[in-house]
Design an enzyme around this catalytic site. Structure first.
Site, short mmCIF file in Angstrom:
data_model
loop_
_atom_site.label_atom_id
_atom_site.label_comp_id
_atom_site.label_asym_id
_atom_site.label_seq_id
_atom_site.Cartn_x
_atom_site.Cartn_y
_atom_site.Cartn_z
N PRO A 375 0.78 -1.12 0.04
CA PRO A 375 -0.20 0.15 -0.09
C PRO A 375 0.86 1.26 0.00
O PRO A 375 1.66 1.55 0.92
CB PRO A 375 -0.91 -0.23 1.32
N LEU A 376 0.88 2.06 -1.12
CA LEU A 376 1.78 3.16 -1.31
C LEU A 376 0.96 4.62 -1.10
O LEU A 376 0.12 4.71 -2.08
CB LEU A 376 2.44 3.07 -2.66
N CYS A 460 3.94 3.25 9.39
CA CYS A 460 3.92 4.48 8.96
C CYS A 460 4.94 5.63 10.05
O CYS A 460 4.66 5.83 10.86
CB CYS A 460 2.51 5.42 8.89
N ASN A 561 9.85 -7.16 3.52
CA ASN A 561 9.65 -5.77 2.71
C ASN A 561 10.95 -5.08 3.08
O ASN A 561 11.23 -4.73 3.96
CB ASN A 561 8.35 -5.30 3.05
N ALA A 584 7.58 -2.53 -2.67
CA ALA A 584 6.87 -1.08 -2.76
C ALA A 584 7.67 -0.11 -3.65
O ALA A 584 7.43 0.04 -4.83
CB ALA A 584 7.14 -0.59 -1.12
#
Length: 714
Positions: A375-376, A460, A561, A584
């Site tokens: 999710p970018l 985040c 990731n 990502a």
């Protein structure tokens, strides 16, 4: 000759200086080749390329560094410049069009504007066309694809489908192919938006869980699906019975890995195939519209209707209940602790109404070995995900959505949840800091949208999120973290996943302590980004630490990731013992990376092929955001955001040795043709020039500064 540390190894014959690079682009690639070659030979003889590149790296701002003190200041300045461009200018729709046409006129309802004389938009088509900017092309992608452009006279490609008297034309043969089909799901209906704004939505399951928290039961509140330790044991009465809650047994890892969807929920493949039926109701309408108490669940609305009062069959799991049948949540909440207000129910009682799903009965998330597009934020929009799906991405996830904004009914936030029909395995990512808002949001989405999993953002790093207790901050707030995971898991019929970082501080890893607990709380999967919050995206991801965490997470799947830009990187990551990899920035730099991994090869993609990818993105953007002026400029904005990452790709044929590393800075080089050189520019003006090749000239006084600073090398 070896490249300087931190600089990508481009072959010497392609290297150039900053001045020559920009002079070549200004001249349009028509510089005198002989003169350029002569200068290049002289420079190569007098100065080694590595030294020249290093000198440019130190003096990129055009100023020399006279002493160590200035160098130190420069270093500190670069450190502060990480993250987002917070003070960038914002271009509003009014900046593009001073006079806009009223939507009632565009939609063919002239004279039916509900605002009447108070409407601030134009209602005279001739007056609008007199001030409308010139068309951008001869063909409209919406008209060519769907046979009808819903933007009519406001379309910036209007000449393709406007007839006499500015009438919007219809290609009936093409339009007939799309009848009954829905390309994009998970929209926000006006009815649901009004209910959210008036705070009239009910959250029975979430309130039941929160009552358990207030009663002093900590994270293990009533209704928590992680409480069931043995899915093979028969259930007695309601899942919420006090006897079952008092057992307090720890859950088995096997039961927590994944969960099967509620009986009656349909798979994406079934949904897609049923969309072709003529006259079938739109999923957006059915999923988004709120229901009065006693209405059937959203999953059943999507299924094929059957005769009223027909007996229920296991083969017809997706069929709706009898009219007026109570929802399970209404029945469950009526069995709450003594003193809780009961909810009246109507209709016959079924097993589905009185039996709550156990963890092993939920849908399982089986994506081991699949390629997961991260999710970018900003760049991970629906058109970009379509590009990645075309190149081989298996799993996609929407951009991070803030739960409080969703609960307030903000249209811009709900737009992040939209799902294209080609996204066969799709999830949404939520960000929040407190169990009440996150649990209520999860319950809301569970009954209004169609997803295969829900992800919690605990990675985040930005200050705005972190200082409010969300994102990475949840890793230091273990009690709230547990309550959020258990609460969301108790109200969802789909698997719950969590994305985390190694920790908050750079050299203090805590993920290995948290991951086993996340498994116990009921998460189906964890994704670990191998950097801390302080690192952001600098230095290399810590894959040995990811491997250690993967062993601790077992049998729960763990995806790794970080720093994957080639199939060799992906192979090394899979050898670490992870269940799969999430990609990502690698996908932003080269979206064909998914093809390279699946075909185990380096793709020396040409500049024309890359330009065709940008053409497809703009077409997808015009479909998604619209072909009027506002839609064109929104497409341009997101194209420019993406170009701020794409410029970091170095063509395979130009590299001294393979593969390119994600944290190696591209030096200034001249490509094999003008377009390849233009795409290598890190100058905003050159990105705007590329956008003008696709979307026509920019509006007057247009400015752009990327939201994310892509140059995070160190």
């Amino acid at each position: 000759m070896a490249a300087a540390p931190g600089v990508a190894p481009v072959r010497a014959r392609f290297l150039t200086s900053k001045e020559q690079f920009h002079a070549y682009l200004r001249a349009g690639g028509k510089e005198e080749e002989k003169e350029k070659e002569g200068k290049e030979e002289e420079e190569q003889a007098s100065e080694p390329p590595a030294k020249r590149v290093k000198a440019e790296e130190l003096g990129q701002d055009g100023e020399g560094h006279g002493n160590a003190g200035e160098e130190e200041k420069e270093r500190q300045g670069k450190k502060r410049a990480r993250g987002q461009n917070k003070s960038r200018p914002c271009m509003k729709p009014s900046s593009y069009e001073q006079s806009r046409l009223c939507p009632s006129v565009t939609q063919g309802r002239a004279g039916q504007c509900r605002l009447g004389p108070r409407c601030r938009f134009l209602h005279d088509v001739s007056e609008y066309l007199a001030a409308k900017p010139a068309d951008l092309g001869q063909r409209c992608v919406l008209f060519d694809t769907f046979g009808l452009c819903p933007y009519g006279v406001t379309c910036r490609f209007g000449r393709a489908h406007l007839g006499d008297g500015h009438q919007n034309l219809l290609n009936a043969a093409v339009a007939r192919q799309w009848e009954g089909k829905v390309l994009v799901r998970n929209g926000l209906s006006k009815e649901l938006q009004q209910q959210l704004r008036k705070r009239s939505c009910s959250f029975h399951k979430a309130e039941e869980f929160l009552r358990g928290l207030r009663a002093g039961k900590g994270g293990k509140a009533t209704g928590g699906s992680a409480e069931v330790s043995d899915c093979t044991a028969p259930q007695q009465g309601l899942r919420d019975s006090p006897e079952l809650q008092e057992q307090g047994e720890e859950p088995r890892p096997e039961a927590l890995q994944g969960s099967q969807r509620a009986e009656g929920a349909r798979t994406p493949e079934t949904l897609q195939s049923s969309q072709g039926a003529e006259g079938a109701p739109k999923p957006e309408t059915l999923q988004s519209s709120p229901r009065a108490e006693g209405a059937p669940k959203s999953e059943t609305l999507q299924s094929s209707p059957r005769a009223e009062g027909a007996p229920k069959s296991e083969t017809l799991q997706g069929s709706p209940r009898a009219e007026g049948a109570p929802r399970p949540e209404a029945l469950q909440s009526s069995q709450r602790a003594e003193g809780a207000p009961s909810i009246p129910t109507l209709g016959p009682l079924t097993d589905e109404d009185i039996t709550k799903l156990r963890p092993c009965e939920k849908k399982k998330l089986d994506i081991r070995g699949k390629l997961y597009l991260a999710p970018l934020t900003t760049c991970g929009n629906l058109p970009f995900r379509r590009i990645c799906k075309r190149f081989g991405a298996d799993v996609t996830c929407g951009e991070m959505a803030v739960c409080t904004n969703l609960l307030q009914g903000q249209s811009s936030e709900w737009a992040l949840l939209k799902r294209h029909h080609t996204e066969d395995i799709f999830g949404v990512q939520l960000e929040g800091a407190f169990p009440d808002t996150m649990t209520k949001c999860a319950e809301l989405l569970n009954r209004t949208i169609d997803v295969d999993f829900v992800d919690i953002n605990v990675g985040c790093p930005i200050d705005l999120v972190y200082k409010k207790g969300g994102g990475c901050a949840l890793m230091t707030r273990s009690n709230k973290f547990e309550q959020i995971v258990r609460g969301m898991n108790s109200v969802l019929d789909v698997p719950l996943t969590v994305k985390i970082r190694t920790g908050v501080q750079e050299k203090v890893n805590v993920a290995h302590k948290i991951i086993p607990r996340i498994r116990e709380w009921g998460a189906a999967m964890v994704t670990l980004h191998g950097r801390s919050r302080e690192q952001r995206y600098t230095r290399s991801a810590d894959w040995p630490y990811i491997a250690e965490c993967a062993r601790l997470a077992s049998p729960m799947p763990l995806f790794g990731n970080g720093d994957i830009l080639s199939y060799e990187d992906a192979n090394r990551a899979m050898q670490m013992g992870v269940s799969g990899i999430m990609i990502a920035r690698g996908a932003l730099i080269k979206p064909w990376l998914f093809t390279e991994i699946k075909e185990q090869r380096h793709w020396d993609i040409s500049s024309s092929e890359r330009f065709d990818i940008l053409k497809d993105f703009t077409n997808y953007g015009l479909e998604h955001w619209g072909s009027d002026t506002q839609g064109v400029e929104k497409t341009r904005k997101f194209l420019l955001e993406w170009l701020s990452f794409l410029c970091r790709y170095i063509p395979v044929g130009l590299l001294e040795h393979l593969p390119q590393k994600i944290n190696e800075r591209p030096p200034y080089y001249l490509g094999r043709d003008y377009l390849e050189t233009l795409m290598a520019s890190q100058n905003v003006d050159d990105w705007i020039r590329i956008s003008e090749l696709l979307l026509g000239p920019v509006p007057p006084s247009f400015t752009f500064l990327p939201k994310h600073k892509a140059n995070s090398y160190r």
